[in-house]
Design an enzyme around this catalytic site. Structure first.
Site, PDB file in Angstrom:
ATOM      1  N   HIS A 188       3.741  -4.711 -12.804  1.00 48.39           N
ATOM      2  CA  HIS A 188       3.873  -3.391 -12.772  1.00 48.39           C
ATOM      3  C   HIS A 188       4.870  -2.656 -13.784  1.00 48.39           C
ATOM      4  O   HIS A 188       3.544  -2.195 -14.725  1.00 48.39           O
ATOM      5  CB  HIS A 188       3.922  -3.104 -11.054  1.00 48.39           C
ATOM      6  CG  HIS A 188       3.471  -3.748 -10.315  1.00 48.39           C
ATOM      7  ND1 HIS A 188       3.943  -3.949  -8.689  1.00 48.39           N
ATOM      8  CD2 HIS A 188       1.429  -3.494 -10.475  1.00 48.39           C
ATOM      9  CE1 HIS A 188       2.386  -4.030  -8.190  1.00 48.39           C
ATOM     10  NE2 HIS A 188       1.304  -3.857  -8.935  1.00 48.39           N
ATOM     11  N   LYS A 212      -5.399  -4.306   4.016  1.00 46.60           N
ATOM     12  CA  LYS A 212      -3.970  -4.168   3.418  1.00 46.60           C
ATOM     13  C   LYS A 212      -3.550  -3.834   3.464  1.00 46.60           C
ATOM     14  O   LYS A 212      -2.999  -2.286   4.210  1.00 46.60           O
ATOM     15  CB  LYS A 212      -3.717  -3.913   2.273  1.00 46.60           C
ATOM     16  CG  LYS A 212      -4.236  -4.406   0.852  1.00 46.60           C
ATOM     17  CD  LYS A 212      -4.296  -4.193  -0.038  1.00 46.60           C
ATOM     18  CE  LYS A 212      -4.608  -4.515  -1.524  1.00 46.60           C
ATOM     19  NZ  LYS A 212      -4.419  -4.034  -2.773  1.00 46.60           N
ATOM     20  N   ARG A 258      -5.185  -9.956 -14.650  1.00 53.16           N
ATOM     21  CA  ARG A 258      -4.148 -10.590 -14.525  1.00 53.16           C
ATOM     22  C   ARG A 258      -4.859 -11.412 -14.908  1.00 53.16           C
ATOM     23  O   ARG A 258      -4.185 -12.522 -16.014  1.00 53.16           O
ATOM     24  CB  ARG A 258      -3.300 -11.060 -13.542  1.00 53.16           C
ATOM     25  CG  ARG A 258      -2.179  -9.908 -13.174  1.00 53.16           C
ATOM     26  CD  ARG A 258      -1.559 -10.558 -11.074  1.00 53.16           C
ATOM     27  NE  ARG A 258      -2.660 -10.547 -10.576  1.00 53.16           N
ATOM     28  CZ  ARG A 258      -2.535 -10.244  -9.703  1.00 53.16           C
ATOM     29  NH1 ARG A 258      -1.528  -9.655  -9.047  1.00 53.16           N
ATOM     30  NH2 ARG A 258      -3.629 -10.054  -8.893  1.00 53.16           N
ATOM     31  N   SER A 292       2.214  -9.007  -6.383  1.00 52.28           N
ATOM     32  CA  SER A 292       2.728  -8.008  -4.921  1.00 52.28           C
ATOM     33  C   SER A 292       2.797  -9.270  -3.619  1.00 52.28           C
ATOM     34  O   SER A 292       4.305  -9.912  -2.947  1.00 52.28           O
ATOM     35  CB  SER A 292       2.550  -6.885  -4.025  1.00 52.28           C
ATOM     36  OG  SER A 292       2.533  -6.807  -5.714  1.00 52.28           O
TER      37      SER A 292
END
Length: 164
Positions: free
Chosen positions: A18, A44, A93, A131
């Site tokens: 990040h 989440k 990514r 994360s």
């Protein structure tokens, strides 16, 4: 008036991937606002409360000029409009991220045609970091200090329970 960009996410926790994107985005735009989603999607459940995520992000980004960190609870496009931003920054990514990110960008364009989405890829050494992987490694007692700011590593150490 310069170009304002928003880089949204849950940042639970913020990683070097990040911060790499944020530092590069800060060079591309006059103002970059890191939008920390206070209420992420129902799928989440954050490890850290929004106040903690804000504090960790501000610590990890201290010294990066023209970057602000702020929580939001609204639709992203409403947060973008509130700040009169012109750009949404998203990270990719791997190719597997593209389909989901393309869907989000298309929906945001339908909701706010005047806002562009820009995709940035992290430096190669950060491309595998997420994360969720960092949280999993920390929960199993692994050393995450290569993937996150020292303050984040310590917060994870104090927060997560080791899984056998």
């Amino acid at each position: 008036m310069g170009v304002t960009a928003i880089y949204p996410g849950t940042f639970d926790p913020i990683t070097h991937g990040h911060t790499d994107l944020i530092q590069r985005g800060a060079r591309l735009f006059d103002r970059l606002i890191v939008g920390v989603a206070a209420n992420p999607s129902p799928s989440k459940a954050p490890t850290f409360a929004v106040e903690e995520r804000l504090e960790l992000a501000r610590t990890a980004l201290s010294g990066v000029d023209n970057v602000e960190v702020e929580a939001f609870t609204s639709l992203l496009v409403d947060f973008v409009a509130h700040h009169q931003a012109q750009v949404i920054v998203r990270g990719l990514r791997a190719v597997s991220d593209f389909e989901y990110e393309f869907q989000l960008a298309s929906m945001n364009r339908q909701l706010r045609a005047d806002v562009e989405t820009v995709f940035l890829t992290p430096a190669e050494q950060y491309a595998f970091i997420s994360s969720s992987l960092v949280r999993e490694v920390a929960a199993r007692g692994g050393d995450v200090s290569r993937f996150v700011h020292p303050a984040v590593a310590e917060a994870l150490r104090l927060r997560v329970r080791r899984v056998p």
